[in-house]
Scaffold this motif. Sequence first.
Motif, short mmCIF file in Angstrom:
data_model
loop_
_atom_site.label_atom_id
_atom_site.label_comp_id
_atom_site.label_asym_id
_atom_site.label_seq_id
_atom_site.Cartn_x
_atom_site.Cartn_y
_atom_site.Cartn_z
N THR A 28 48.84 18.53 3.72
CA THR A 28 49.56 18.17 4.93
C THR A 28 48.64 18.41 6.11
O THR A 28 48.10 19.49 6.28
N ASN A 30 48.69 18.49 10.12
CA ASN A 30 49.53 18.51 11.31
C ASN A 30 48.71 18.03 12.50
O ASN A 30 47.75 18.67 12.92
N LEU A 31 49.11 16.88 13.05
CA LEU A 31 48.40 16.27 14.16
C LEU A 31 49.08 16.65 15.48
O LEU A 31 50.08 17.39 15.49
N LEU A 33 51.29 16.26 18.93
CA LEU A 33 52.62 15.73 19.27
C LEU A 33 53.57 15.72 18.08
O LEU A 33 54.48 14.90 18.00
N GLY A 34 53.37 16.61 17.15
CA GLY A 34 54.29 16.77 16.04
C GLY A 34 54.14 15.78 14.91
O GLY A 34 54.98 15.73 14.02
N TYR A 35 53.11 14.97 14.93
CA TYR A 35 52.89 14.03 13.83
C TYR A 35 52.34 14.78 12.62
O TYR A 35 51.54 15.70 12.74
N VAL A 36 52.80 14.36 11.45
CA VAL A 36 52.38 14.99 10.19
C VAL A 36 51.91 13.89 9.26
O VAL A 36 52.55 12.84 9.13
N TRP A 37 50.78 14.14 8.62
CA TRP A 37 50.24 13.18 7.66
C TRP A 37 50.11 13.89 6.33
O TRP A 37 49.39 14.87 6.20
N GLN A 38 50.81 13.39 5.32
CA GLN A 38 50.73 13.94 3.98
C GLN A 38 50.03 12.91 3.09
O GLN A 38 50.48 11.77 2.99
#
Length: 97
Positions: A28, A30-31, A33-38
Amino acid sequence: MKLIVWLIRALVFVLLLVLAIANQQHATLNLLLGYVWQAPLILIGLAFFGAGLGAGLVSSLPAMVRLKLENGRLRRDLRTARETPAAVSEPPLPPIV
């Protein structure tokens, strides 16, 4: 020499392939502004490698353009130097004694 280069390339390819197979678990990221990339860890690594490659190419563009322009200027100078006849200067006269 070419054989050694190809052996090194094959070794690097095999090492990267083993690395890709060993890192298949999801990670995971965590970018801002609360963006998450899994995504699989190797995919995240590949994305960052591609981003770094792109940034390197973009940062080298000004130097490549400048060198290309200078190369064109030097080729023009060489062409004009070859087209103009060489001025033949007469050797100096020996001193009169």
